[in-house]
Design an enzyme around this catalytic site. Structure first.
Site, PDB file in Angstrom:
ATOM      1  N   ARG A 154       0.844  -1.200   0.000  1.00 31.17           N
ATOM      2  CA  ARG A 154       0.000   0.000   0.000  1.00 31.17           C
ATOM      3  C   ARG A 154       0.864   1.228   0.000  1.00 31.17           C
ATOM      4  O   ARG A 154       1.042   1.875   1.024  1.00 31.17           O
ATOM      5  CB  ARG A 154      -0.902  -0.038   1.200  1.00 31.17           C
ATOM      6  CG  ARG A 154      -1.893  -1.108   0.991  1.00 31.17           C
ATOM      7  CD  ARG A 154      -2.780  -1.239   2.126  1.00 31.17           C
ATOM      8  NE  ARG A 154      -3.922  -1.996   1.678  1.00 31.17           N
ATOM      9  CZ  ARG A 154      -4.997  -2.178   2.389  1.00 31.17           C
ATOM     10  NH1 ARG A 154      -5.110  -1.647   3.566  1.00 31.17           N
ATOM     11  NH2 ARG A 154      -5.970  -2.895   1.921  1.00 31.17           N
TER      12      ARG A 154
ATOM     13  N   GLN B  59      -0.845   2.365  -6.141  1.00 30.61           N
ATOM     14  CA  GLN B  59      -2.302   2.530  -6.026  1.00 30.61           C
ATOM     15  C   GLN B  59      -3.058   2.076  -7.273  1.00 30.61           C
ATOM     16  O   GLN B  59      -4.102   1.436  -7.174  1.00 30.61           O
ATOM     17  CB  GLN B  59      -2.640   3.996  -5.737  1.00 30.61           C
ATOM     18  CG  GLN B  59      -2.819   4.246  -4.256  1.00 30.61           C
ATOM     19  CD  GLN B  59      -3.050   5.698  -3.915  1.00 30.61           C
ATOM     20  OE1 GLN B  59      -2.969   6.571  -4.784  1.00 30.61           O
ATOM     21  NE2 GLN B  59      -3.321   5.962  -2.671  1.00 30.61           N
TER      22      GLN B  59
ATOM     23  N   ASP C 247      -3.679  -1.819  -7.551  1.00 27.01           N
ATOM     24  CA  ASP C 247      -4.201  -2.495  -6.366  1.00 27.01           C
ATOM     25  C   ASP C 247      -5.574  -3.122  -6.608  1.00 27.01           C
ATOM     26  O   ASP C 247      -6.599  -2.441  -6.591  1.00 27.01           O
ATOM     27  CB  ASP C 247      -4.268  -1.460  -5.228  1.00 27.01           C
ATOM     28  CG  ASP C 247      -4.617  -2.088  -3.905  1.00 27.01           C
ATOM     29  OD1 ASP C 247      -4.975  -3.280  -3.887  1.00 27.01           O
ATOM     30  OD2 ASP C 247      -4.532  -1.385  -2.890  1.00 27.01           O
TER      31      ASP C 247
ATOM     32  N   SER D 292      -8.254  -2.722  -3.687  1.00 24.66           N
ATOM     33  CA  SER D 292      -8.982  -1.450  -3.646  1.00 24.66           C
ATOM     34  C   SER D 292     -10.023  -1.377  -4.755  1.00 24.66           C
ATOM     35  O   SER D 292     -11.162  -0.979  -4.514  1.00 24.66           O
ATOM     36  CB  SER D 292      -8.031  -0.263  -3.816  1.00 24.66           C
ATOM     37  OG  SER D 292      -7.187  -0.180  -2.721  1.00 24.66           O
TER      38      SER D 292
ATOM     39  N   TYR E 105      -3.495  -1.163   7.285  1.00 25.44           N
ATOM     40  CA  TYR E 105      -4.363  -2.257   7.702  1.00 25.44           C
ATOM     41  C   TYR E 105      -4.662  -2.146   9.189  1.00 25.44           C
ATOM     42  O   TYR E 105      -3.875  -1.592   9.957  1.00 25.44           O
ATOM     43  CB  TYR E 105      -3.671  -3.604   7.457  1.00 25.44           C
ATOM     44  CG  TYR E 105      -3.636  -4.014   6.007  1.00 25.44           C
ATOM     45  CD1 TYR E 105      -4.788  -4.384   5.345  1.00 25.44           C
ATOM     46  CD2 TYR E 105      -2.431  -4.045   5.313  1.00 25.44           C
ATOM     47  CE1 TYR E 105      -4.754  -4.781   4.024  1.00 25.44           C
ATOM     48  CE2 TYR E 105      -2.381  -4.437   3.988  1.00 25.44           C
ATOM     49  CZ  TYR E 105      -3.555  -4.813   3.348  1.00 25.44           C
ATOM     50  OH  TYR E 105      -3.526  -5.200   2.047  1.00 25.44           O
TER      51      TYR E 105
HETATM   52  P1  NAD Z   1      -9.484  -3.744   4.850  1.00 25.80           P
HETATM   53  O1  NAD Z   1     -10.239  -4.335   3.719  1.00 25.80           O
HETATM   54  O2  NAD Z   1      -8.215  -4.391   5.270  1.00 25.80           O
HETATM   55  O3  NAD Z   1     -10.453  -3.665   6.137  1.00 25.80           O
HETATM   56  C1  NAD Z   1     -11.679  -2.978   6.075  1.00 25.80           C
HETATM   57  C2  NAD Z   1     -11.814  -2.028   7.258  1.00 25.80           C
HETATM   58  O4  NAD Z   1     -12.181  -2.759   8.424  1.00 25.80           O
HETATM   59  C3  NAD Z   1     -10.556  -1.248   7.627  1.00 25.80           C
HETATM   60  O5  NAD Z   1     -10.825   0.137   7.611  1.00 25.80           O
HETATM   61  C4  NAD Z   1     -10.226  -1.758   9.029  1.00 25.80           C
HETATM   62  O6  NAD Z   1      -9.605  -0.760   9.832  1.00 25.80           O
HETATM   63  C5  NAD Z   1     -11.593  -2.127   9.541  1.00 25.80           C
HETATM   64  N1  NAD Z   1     -11.604  -2.999  10.718  1.00 25.80           N
HETATM   65  C6  NAD Z   1     -10.796  -4.046  11.020  1.00 25.80           C
HETATM   66  N2  NAD Z   1     -11.136  -4.575  12.215  1.00 25.80           N
HETATM   67  C7  NAD Z   1     -12.218  -3.870  12.669  1.00 25.80           C
HETATM   68  C8  NAD Z   1     -13.023  -3.935  13.843  1.00 25.80           C
HETATM   69  N3  NAD Z   1     -12.805  -4.855  14.799  1.00 25.80           N
HETATM   70  N4  NAD Z   1     -14.025  -3.028  13.992  1.00 25.80           N
HETATM   71  C9  NAD Z   1     -14.266  -2.077  13.039  1.00 25.80           C
HETATM   72  N5  NAD Z   1     -13.532  -1.976  11.915  1.00 25.80           N
HETATM   73  C10 NAD Z   1     -12.513  -2.847  11.728  1.00 25.80           C
HETATM   74  O7  NAD Z   1      -9.203  -2.207   4.569  1.00 25.80           O
HETATM   75  P2  NAD Z   1      -8.994  -1.454   3.173  1.00 25.80           P
HETATM   76  O8  NAD Z   1     -10.274  -1.201   2.536  1.00 25.80           O
HETATM   77  O9  NAD Z   1      -8.062  -2.211   2.340  1.00 25.80           O
HETATM   78  O10 NAD Z   1      -8.366  -0.037   3.626  1.00 25.80           O
HETATM   79  C11 NAD Z   1      -7.523   0.168   4.762  1.00 25.80           C
HETATM   80  C12 NAD Z   1      -6.736   1.487   4.568  1.00 25.80           C
HETATM   81  O11 NAD Z   1      -5.688   1.335   3.619  1.00 25.80           O
HETATM   82  C13 NAD Z   1      -7.568   2.646   4.058  1.00 25.80           C
HETATM   83  O12 NAD Z   1      -7.161   3.819   4.721  1.00 25.80           O
HETATM   84  C14 NAD Z   1      -7.216   2.746   2.603  1.00 25.80           C
HETATM   85  O13 NAD Z   1      -7.399   4.027   2.060  1.00 25.80           O
HETATM   86  C15 NAD Z   1      -5.747   2.361   2.648  1.00 25.80           C
HETATM   87  N6  NAD Z   1      -5.281   1.853   1.349  1.00 25.80           N
HETATM   88  C16 NAD Z   1      -4.180   2.444   0.756  1.00 25.80           C
HETATM   89  C17 NAD Z   1      -3.714   1.973  -0.475  1.00 25.80           C
HETATM   90  C18 NAD Z   1      -2.511   2.580  -1.161  1.00 25.80           C
HETATM   91  O14 NAD Z   1      -2.017   3.572  -0.688  1.00 25.80           O
HETATM   92  N7  NAD Z   1      -2.029   2.015  -2.229  1.00 25.80           N
HETATM   93  C19 NAD Z   1      -4.365   0.881  -1.078  1.00 25.80           C
HETATM   94  C20 NAD Z   1      -5.466   0.282  -0.420  1.00 25.80           C
HETATM   95  C21 NAD Z   1      -5.913   0.797   0.791  1.00 25.80           C
END
Ligand code: NAD
Length: 374
Positions: free
Chosen positions: A121, A126, A129, A132, A228
């Site tokens: 990430r 980006q 990915d 995402s 994460y």
């Molecule tokens: P994910 O699919 O891993 O998880 C989904 C969400 O569930 C996350 O926000 C996580 O914090 C939440 N979660 C986990 N346990 C929980 C609990 N017990 N109670 C409530 N919520 C809980 O997450 P994602 O969609 O992949 O995104 C995570 C972060 O990473 C975001 O900020 C996203 O913008 C970032 N991201 C960055 C990049 C990049 O820079 N290339 C790519 C993908 C995601």
């Protein structure tokens, strides 16, 4: 370089790893593209569209013969890859934690497998990915699935016959899918609230016009590496359960999306909490295939508990196969083209590159991913 695009074999998988647009782009880089017959049909691309884009179309065995790289959405059965050369690349969403044995078999077969869900990430990655791009669509679709099962409307309506109140939607887990679910529910006119363990999401929730609902645990931040979530303490889980209990009883729709990489999804909603919801409520568990956030959710089914429907569709992105394929295919193209060597007319992967180290899972007959070291 000869790149083969497979027709997916997994039940219910409608996506395809290359669309005519990306076939055209690969062809202009100098790659020879061969697409398995019927590969794009379920995603609205027929064989002629691939031919017009510059690919040849062939049955699987012929498509794989002499292929230097194979593109797929899900990891193919290693037995179905007979004919590809030793050292051929396999680039797909390999589900390496869930399908570990398959990864071992790719290594034994001399395949150089790259798991696109291990994309780091970082800003540079980006556009590559798949998690995402697919989660975004799943978040959108989860709200539409909930709306379709809900026997009421989402927006407030003032009619000659009286006023209908807006639906209350609660989104649990505000990553990519959760953010899109909030935005979609807002667009439909619902009153939206949301929660996460990562404190950074509070502002994001507000910026979408929704209400943050957070456990106040003295500055606990559930943010692990790469954005994460980490697994939370027992105290936190207890406080979260209490908060959810008081909030959930007032909700009409709940969408859960919480994941922790490499672990079972955290359990966020118990059967007793479901019983406090009003009859006619709907819960969508987007984490159902990773063990489920919701007690009683069943993968691939819609079940009813205490008058509340619990939706557990599998592979939600595949339910929007055309757009999901277009984005998935662009992710693969962005990845390969970023490493493309114009003279060699193939990608050249530096061993010390963060992206390459992240996604590479097998090489030279070995499983090389650190994340799979046990
Ligand atoms: P994910 O699919 O891993 O998880 C989904 C969400 O569930 C996350 O926000 C996580 O914090 C939440 N979660 C986990 N346990 C929980 C609990 N017990 N109670 C409530 N919520 C809980 O997450 P994602 O969609 O992949 O995104 C995570 C972060 O990473 C975001 O900020 C996203 O913008 C970032 N991201 C960055 C990049 C990049 O820079 N290339 C790519 C993908 C995601």
């Amino acid at each position: 370089m000869r790149i083969a695009v497979l027709k997916e074999q997994a039940a219910g998988e409608r996506r395809v790893a290359a669309v005519p647009e990306t076939v055209r782009k690969f062809t202009s880089l100098g790659a020879g593209m061969v697409v398995e017959q019927g590969a794009g049909l379920a995603a609205s691309h027929d064989d002629d569209a691939y031919r017009e884009a510059g690919a040849s179309v062939a049955p699987r065995a012929e498509a794989l013969a002499g292929a230097d790289a194979v593109l797929a959405v899900q990891g193919p059965d290693p037995d179905s890859l007979q004919g590809i050369g030793k050292g051929a690349l396999l680039i797909a969403g390999l589900n390496p934690f869930g399908e570990r044995e398959r990864v071992d078999r790719y290594a034994q077969a001399g395949i150089e497998a790259m798991a696109m869900e291990f994309m780091p990430r970082i800003t540079r990655a980006q556009s590559m990915d798949i998690l995402s791009s697919q989660a975004n669509l799943a978040g959108y679709k989860s709200v539409l699935d909930a709306a379709a099962e809900y026997g009421r409307v989402f927006p407030m309506m003032m009619t000659a016959a009286g006023t209908v109140s807006a639906a209350r939607v609660f989104v649990m887990g505000v990553g990519v899918a959760g953010l899109q679910a909030i935005a979609t529910a807002r667009r439909l006119g619902a009153q939206v609230s949301a929660t996460d363990v990562r404190a950074a999401t509070k502002e994001q929730i507000k910026s979408l016009g929704a209400k943050p609902v957070f456990v106040d645990e003295g500055g606990i931040e559930g943010e692990g590496s790469g954005g994460y979530a980490t697994e939370m303490s027992e105290e936190y889980k207890k406080a979260q359960a209490e908060l959810v209990s008081s909030h959930i009883a007032k909700q009409d729709i709940v969408i859960t999306t919480a994941l922790i990489p490499g672990k079972a999804a955290p359990r966020l909603i118990s059967d007793a909490q479901i019983a406090t919801m009003k009859p006619g409520g709907v819960i969508v568990d987007l984490a159902v295939e990773q063990g489920g956030n919701v007690e009683g959710a069943v993968a691939g089914e819609i079940v009813e508990k205490h008058g509340v429907k619990i939706i557990g569709h599998r592979n939600v992105a595949s339910r929007l196969a055309a757009d999901a394929s277009a984005l998935f295919a662009r992710n693969l193209y962005n990845f390969l083209s970023a490493f493309w060597d114009e003279e060699a007319k193939k990608p050249v992967f530096p061993d010390d590159d963060e992206i390459v180290c992240g996604v590479r899972v097998t090489r030279g007959g070995e499983v090389v991913s650190e994340r799979l070291a046990t």
